[in-house]
Write a protein that holds these residues in place. Structure first.
Motif, PDB file in Angstrom:
ATOM      1  N   GLY A   2       0.841  -1.178  -0.166  1.00  0.00           N
ATOM      2  CA  GLY A   2      -0.019   0.069   0.203  1.00  0.00           C
ATOM      3  C   GLY A   2       1.085   0.988  -0.117  1.00  0.00           C
ATOM      4  N   THR A   3       0.983   1.869  -1.110  1.00  0.00           N
ATOM      5  CA  THR A   3       2.178   2.924  -1.282  1.00  0.00           C
ATOM      6  C   THR A   3       1.733   4.187  -0.466  1.00  0.00           C
ATOM      7  N   ASN A   4       0.407   4.331  -0.494  1.00  0.00           N
ATOM      8  CA  ASN A   4      -0.258   5.571   0.101  1.00  0.00           C
ATOM      9  C   ASN A   4       0.556   5.602   1.854  1.00  0.00           C
ATOM     10  N   ASP A   5       0.053   4.582   2.465  1.00  0.00           N
ATOM     11  CA  ASP A   5       0.566   4.664   3.855  1.00  0.00           C
ATOM     12  C   ASP A   5       2.148   4.421   4.056  1.00  0.00           C
ATOM     13  N   LEU A   6       2.538   3.171   2.980  1.00  0.00           N
ATOM     14  CA  LEU A   6       4.311   3.161   3.137  1.00  0.00           C
ATOM     15  C   LEU A   6       4.897   4.593   3.231  1.00  0.00           C
ATOM     16  N   THR A   7       4.387   5.292   2.029  1.00  0.00           N
ATOM     17  CA  THR A   7       4.968   6.630   1.882  1.00  0.00           C
ATOM     18  C   THR A   7       4.936   7.455   2.933  1.00  0.00           C
ATOM     19  N   TYR A  21       4.487   6.728   6.063  1.00  0.00           N
ATOM     20  CA  TYR A  21       5.115   6.171   7.390  1.00  0.00           C
ATOM     21  C   TYR A  21       6.482   6.311   7.245  1.00  0.00           C
ATOM     22  N   ALA A  22       7.212   6.155   6.104  1.00  0.00           N
ATOM     23  CA  ALA A  22       8.467   6.438   5.700  1.00  0.00           C
ATOM     24  C   ALA A  22       9.022   7.599   5.758  1.00  0.00           C
ATOM     25  N   MET A  23       8.020   8.513   5.285  1.00  0.00           N
ATOM     26  CA  MET A  23       8.664  10.029   5.105  1.00  0.00           C
ATOM     27  C   MET A  23       8.031  10.823   6.564  1.00  0.00           C
ATOM     28  N   ALA A  24       7.432  10.109   7.554  1.00  0.00           N
ATOM     29  CA  ALA A  24       6.621  10.979   8.523  1.00  0.00           C
ATOM     30  C   ALA A  24       5.886  12.203   8.332  1.00  0.00           C
ATOM     31  N   ALA A  25       4.902  11.963   7.084  1.00  0.00           N
ATOM     32  CA  ALA A  25       4.045  13.135   6.477  1.00  0.00           C
ATOM     33  C   ALA A  25       2.796  12.302   6.373  1.00  0.00           C
ATOM     34  N   ASP A  26       1.899  13.227   6.864  1.00  0.00           N
ATOM     35  CA  ASP A  26       0.289  12.833   6.691  1.00  0.00           C
ATOM     36  C   ASP A  26      -0.055  12.809   5.309  1.00  0.00           C
ATOM     37  N   ARG A  27      -0.359  11.688   4.792  1.00  0.00           N
ATOM     38  CA  ARG A  27      -0.658  11.682   3.144  1.00  0.00           C
ATOM     39  C   ARG A  27      -1.724  12.702   2.756  1.00  0.00           C
ATOM     40  N   MET A  28      -2.450  13.382   3.782  1.00  0.00           N
ATOM     41  CA  MET A  28      -3.811  13.950   3.324  1.00  0.00           C
ATOM     42  C   MET A  28      -3.465  15.418   3.571  1.00  0.00           C
ATOM     43  N   PRO A  66       5.256   9.218  -4.130  1.00  0.00           N
ATOM     44  CA  PRO A  66       5.867   7.941  -3.957  1.00  0.00           C
ATOM     45  C   PRO A  66       7.104   7.634  -4.831  1.00  0.00           C
ATOM     46  N   TRP A  67       7.474   8.569  -5.436  1.00  0.00           N
ATOM     47  CA  TRP A  67       8.841   8.539  -6.302  1.00  0.00           C
ATOM     48  C   TRP A  67       9.779   8.973  -5.234  1.00  0.00           C
ATOM     49  N   GLN A  68       9.621   9.054  -3.857  1.00  0.00           N
ATOM     50  CA  GLN A  68      10.734   9.571  -3.088  1.00  0.00           C
ATOM     51  C   GLN A  68      11.658   8.393  -3.101  1.00  0.00           C
ATOM     52  N   PRO A  69      13.121   8.659  -2.920  1.00  0.00           N
ATOM     53  CA  PRO A  69      13.915   7.526  -2.981  1.00  0.00           C
ATOM     54  C   PRO A  69      13.708   6.492  -1.916  1.00  0.00           C
ATOM     55  N   ALA A  70      13.679   6.938  -0.613  1.00  0.00           N
ATOM     56  CA  ALA A  70      13.441   6.037   0.611  1.00  0.00           C
ATOM     57  C   ALA A  70      12.459   5.180   0.385  1.00  0.00           C
ATOM     58  N   VAL A  71      11.218   5.813  -0.313  1.00  0.00           N
ATOM     59  CA  VAL A  71      10.076   4.714  -0.615  1.00  0.00           C
ATOM     60  C   VAL A  71      10.296   3.745  -1.500  1.00  0.00           C
ATOM     61  N   LEU A  72      10.926   3.941  -2.604  1.00  0.00           N
ATOM     62  CA  LEU A  72      11.301   3.085  -3.562  1.00  0.00           C
ATOM     63  C   LEU A  72      12.195   1.934  -3.264  1.00  0.00           C
ATOM     64  N   HIS A  73      13.338   2.393  -2.441  1.00  0.00           N
ATOM     65  CA  HIS A  73      14.252   1.505  -1.680  1.00  0.00           C
ATOM     66  C   HIS A  73      13.415   0.395  -0.772  1.00  0.00           C
ATOM     67  N   LEU A  74      12.358   0.744  -0.229  1.00  0.00           N
ATOM     68  CA  LEU A  74      11.281  -0.030   0.783  1.00  0.00           C
ATOM     69  C   LEU A  74      10.730  -0.817  -0.235  1.00  0.00           C
TER      70      LEU A  74
END
Length: 557
Positions: free
Chosen positions: A439-444, A446-453, A463-471
């Motif tokens: 679930g890329t919305n929540d994974l992003t 929580y990985a970026m410590a940023a409310d997706r809303m 979701p193009w954030q490099p840290a998310v892509l590595h996860l």
């Protein structure tokens, strides 16, 4: 790489190109100082009636627009109309007028209170702040006898610019005149993004520097990479737009199945929320359902449906895709999706609180009853080993217990990869379950410590954030080594170029909104698996989301 020397960047949410002069949305009405005067007590009842007449007319207009719209646009407009006529809002306005405020001042003050509450709640409620502001502006304009605020009606094609767009504005846009949309605020899951995607209008959100653009400036908007370019060569810009129009026609003609140019099969699946949604999805080139959001069936249910009642609902989705893959997600209630019959504790940070699989802590039988219902629906529809996945799993023990509960009912267990701990220990989790879906919305989030809303954090929740892509790569690699399927069911799957990168990382399926399937399928069919793998490797070397997106577009276009 894309030349961004003269470009303003944002978050691209609907791919496509548009080239036209810019035109800004009309500003909100200003309440004149005369409306700040104290209303004498004998006149207050009349003031309340004046306000009620205005808000009723605004609500009726929104409902009429909903009746003439379809899909997500109709749903969002109906929800906004209901918000305009909300009794809680009426009570607050009534009290303010009773204390001597004018209808205009009471409207501003009451909606300011609601905006503050919604912003504190976060999640989907925070997304409604734009809707509240739109209602305020429409009511005030009606009270002042002014034209409806919002989107102008252009005589020639334009690129529409705004701080943000309300659903009532976005849903009624004419794609033949509005060739692109760019907003200063907003995020990938905002109403602007959702409706623009349905209308097929190239769209960019969170473009903070669009305030530098003036009406009449010629813009080349690229919703794929998220850029607005000033001063483009007109001949070159028009040629790119023509090529993009040809691509869109090819998208409309694509019928599947999903595979790369060299014939490697890719499961392209639909995200659905109920039987009606599944029947609609079956009309698209979907090879099954990769995410059945079961909680969305019950957002208005005051009491928990019985096992038989749940089974009947689940059976509708299975019946829409006979013999095809259907993946159930157990209740992902909590945070921004409260379900009335589930006990939701008051929490300071509900996105990090009791949600998803954690709900069983307060109601030990909740999950078991839902699994019983899914098993019953599968039996009634003649489905063996129906696939079920749990949301918000964070520990091996949770995965092991869930798998045991599923297997006791002849169900195939899986888990969502939303919490970074699952991506980091993916091989250990896959030893317990049959499959995983990211679930890329929540994974992003929580990985970026940023409310997706949160519109102000849209750059972080990309979701193009490099840290998310590595996860994601970590989870995909575990799937390859374990020889178990790992797919994606978040918003990232609907991005045609990111979809190619995901397949290059080793993922086996992509699940998305049905209307995104053809664009993803067409893009996958234009490149080989080797190209996808090469692009994925290149993207993993990038250090910013912008660089990652641009690199993928350059290598895969």
């Amino acid at each position: 790489m894309i030349d961004t020397a003269n470009a303003i960047t944002g978050t691209g949410v609907v791919a496509g190109l548009g080239y036209a002069p810019a035109l800004w949305v009309k500003p909100a009405p200003v309440v004149p100082q005369s409306c700040e005067a104290h209303i004498a007590e004998p006149e207050r009842e009349l003031e309340v009636a004046r306000w009620k007449a205005a808000v009723t007319l605004v609500s009726e207009r929104l409902s009429a627009r909903a009746a003439n719209a379809s899909g997500a646009a109709a749903e969002v407009l109906e929800a906004t109309a209901a918000l305009a006529s909300d009794r809680g809002l009426q009570r607050v306005v009534g009290k303010l007028i009773a204390a001597g405020s004018s209808a205009e001042s009471a409207t501003v003050a009451a909606i300011a209170q609601f905006i503050e509450k919604f912003e504190k709640l976060g999640g989907l409620m925070a997304e409604r702040v734009t809707d509240l502001g739109d209602i305020r502006n429409r009511v005030i304009s009606e009270l002042l006898g002014l034209p409806e605020p919002g989107v102008p009606t252009p005589e020639t094609p334009i690129i529409l610019l705004a701080d943000d767009l309300a659903p009532a504005d976005t849903a009624t846009l004419d794609p033949s005149l509005i060739l692109g949309i760019a907003t200063r605020l907003g995020g990938p899951t905002s109403h602007t993004a959702i409706i623009a995607r349905q209308l097929g209008i190239p769209c960019i959100v969170a473009a903070a520097k669009i305030t530098d653009i003036h009406d009449g400036d010629h813009l080349l908007l690229d919703g794929g990479v998220g850029t607005l370019t000033l001063g483009s060569d007109p001949v070159d810009a028009e040629a790119r737009v023509v090529a993009d129009a040809a691509r869109r026609l090819a998208v409309q003609a694509w019928t599947g199945p999903g595979r790369t140019h060299d014939g490697v099969a890719v499961e392209l699946l639909a995200n659905v929320q109920d039987g009606a949604g599944a029947r609609t999805a079956a009309g698209f080139p979907a090879q099954g359902v990769g995410l059945f959001r079961t909680e969305l069936c019950f957002l208005s249910a005051q009491t928990e449906p019985s096992v038989d009642e749940q089974a009947a609902i689940y059976g509708e989705v299975l019946a829409a895709f006979p013999g095809q893959k259907v993946v159930f997600r157990t209740l992902d209630a909590g945070s921004d999706k409260p379900v009335p019959f589930v006990l939701h504790p008051d929490e300071e940070n509900p996105a990090l609180g009791v949600r998803g699989i954690r709900l069983g802590q307060g109601d030990p039988g909740l999950l078991e009853r839902q699994l019983d219902a899914i098993a019953l629906a599968a039996e009634q529809q003649g489905v063996r080993n129906a696939k079920v996945m749990a949301p918000m799993v964070a520990t091996i023990d949770e995965a092991r217990d869930f798998a045991a509960a599923c297997r006791a009912r002849a169900l195939s267990p899986g888990i969502m990869v939303e919490v970074p701990s699952v991506a980091l220990l993916a091989e250990a989790f896959l030893a317990e379950v049959d499959f995983m879906s990211i679930g890329t919305n929540d994974l992003t989030q929580y990985a970026m410590a940023a409310d997706r809303m949160a519109p102000s954090l849209a750059a972080l929740t990309d979701p193009w954030q490099p840290a998310v892509l590595h996860l994601i790569r970590s989870a995909a690699s575990a799937g390859v080594s374990s020889q178990k399927p790992v797919g994606v069911c978040g918003e990232a799957a609907a991005d045609p170029f990111l979809a190619c990168v995901l397949i290059g990382l080793g993922l086996t399926s992509l699940s998305m909104a049905p209307n995104a399937l053809a664009a993803v399928g067409l893009q996958l069919g234009s490149v080989s698996l080797e190209q996808c793998q090469h692009a994925a490797a290149a993207v993993l070397r990038c250090t910013t989301a912008r660089e990652a997106r641009s690199t993928a577009h350059e290598l895969l276009s």
